[in-house]
Design a protein around this motif. Structure first.
Motif, PDB file in Angstrom:
ATOM      1  N   ALA A  90       0.833  -1.203   0.000  1.00 55.41           N
ATOM      2  CA  ALA A  90       0.000   0.000   0.000  1.00 55.41           C
ATOM      3  C   ALA A  90       0.868   1.253   0.000  1.00 55.41           C
ATOM      4  O   ALA A  90       0.601   2.218  -0.728  1.00 55.41           O
ATOM      5  N   LEU A  91       1.918   1.225   0.788  1.00 54.10           N
ATOM      6  CA  LEU A  91       2.822   2.374   0.858  1.00 54.10           C
ATOM      7  C   LEU A  91       3.536   2.611  -0.467  1.00 54.10           C
ATOM      8  O   LEU A  91       3.842   3.758  -0.820  1.00 54.10           O
ATOM      9  N   LYS A  92       3.790   1.545  -1.223  1.00 54.95           N
ATOM     10  CA  LYS A  92       4.430   1.685  -2.532  1.00 54.95           C
ATOM     11  C   LYS A  92       3.541   2.483  -3.486  1.00 54.95           C
ATOM     12  O   LYS A  92       4.028   3.315  -4.253  1.00 54.95           O
ATOM     13  N   TYR A  93       2.242   2.213  -3.440  1.00 51.58           N
ATOM     14  CA  TYR A  93       1.309   2.962  -4.289  1.00 51.58           C
ATOM     15  C   TYR A  93       1.314   4.448  -3.920  1.00 51.58           C
ATOM     16  O   TYR A  93       1.351   5.318  -4.792  1.00 51.58           O
ATOM     17  N   ILE A  94       1.265   4.716  -2.635  1.00 54.97           N
ATOM     18  CA  ILE A  94       1.257   6.114  -2.183  1.00 54.97           C
ATOM     19  C   ILE A  94       2.575   6.791  -2.534  1.00 54.97           C
ATOM     20  O   ILE A  94       2.609   7.963  -2.919  1.00 54.97           O
ATOM     21  N   GLN A  95       3.672   6.040  -2.436  1.00 53.96           N
ATOM     22  CA  GLN A  95       4.981   6.572  -2.814  1.00 53.96           C
ATOM     23  C   GLN A  95       4.995   6.982  -4.284  1.00 53.96           C
ATOM     24  O   GLN A  95       5.582   8.009  -4.647  1.00 53.96           O
TER      25      GLN A  95
END
Length: 238
Positions: free
Chosen positions: A75-80
């Motif tokens: 999920a954090l990769k998408y936000i990144q």
């Protein structure tokens, strides 16, 4: 359309009064009334959504030797990726309109994939667990989280506002006792003046000295207005 907000949202309702435009907040329930106001577009904050997934990675921990990504890390990769788009186009000398168009074209596919990932994750994640709550929060805010793409001048988060009020949040225990409601209102006015001065690149102490020297002589609305930081001629402070 007339809407009566909850008691928790009443202060926010009083502040915005007849404002029309975009208002960016976190997902606090007291702000739900914003989406029901005519002429107001409620925009979410990706930093608050991101924080919930970051907290999960801190709880979970991970062996250094592990190469498998957890769902929170995915999920954090998408936000990144969304913030990488902001950084990439933000470095270019683009007009607000050009920035909005390029950002929107690049971010929409990322958002589409992220939404699909979260929808699938929601079906197989316990809703009361930390991950379930993070997914539920993000999906519940989704329409508002996407709204930043509507205008090039809107940021994905409200970190600037959060940073501006951080000194007061850190020191609020010192200011619990204002004496009465009028004392609290006076403090709020003073804090607002200080932060507005800082936002206009005016040194607060210099501004307050200037203000208190001239405030007793102001008589009309225009004279009071001209003493506010955003209307002040900075040369007058020299």
């Amino acid at each position: 359309y007339k809407y009566s907000p909850s008691r928790n949202g009443q202060v926010a309702a009083d502040v915005i009064a007849d404002y029309r435009g975009y208002i960016q907040t976190d997902g606090y329930k007291g702000y739900d009334f914003l989406s029901k106001l005519d002429g107001v577009t409620s925009v979410g904050c990706w930093a608050h959504s991101r924080r919930k997934f970051v907290d999960i990675t801190k709880i979970q921990g991970k062996p250094v030797s592990s190469s498998k990504q957890t769902n929170a890390e995915k999920a954090l990769k998408y936000i990144q990726k969304l913030y990488r788009i902001e950084h990439e186009y933000g470095r270019m000398e683009l007009s607000v309109e050009e920035f909005q168009q390029k950002r929107c074209a690049a971010a929409q596919p990322v958002l589409k994939d992220f939404k699909k990932f979260l929808d699938e994750l929601a079906d197989r994640t316990p809703p009361k667990g930390a991950l379930g709550k993070a997914v539920s929060y993000t999906l519940g805010q989704w329409e508002r989280l996407e709204a930043y793409l509507e205008q090039g001048y809107i940021s994905p988060d409200n970190n600037r506002a959060e940073n501006a009020i951080r000194p007061f949040v850190l020191g609020r225990k010192n200011w619990l006792f204002s004496g009465n409601e009028k004392g609290a209102e006076a403090s709020a006015r003073l804090f607002s003046l200080i932060e507005t001065a800082k936002a206009n690149d005016i040194e607060p102490y210099t501004y307050l000295r200037y203000l208190f020297d001239r405030l007793p002589y102001a008589k009309t609305s225009d004279e009071y207005k001209n003493l506010l930081p955003q209307y002040l001629d900075k040369n007058a402070l020299v």
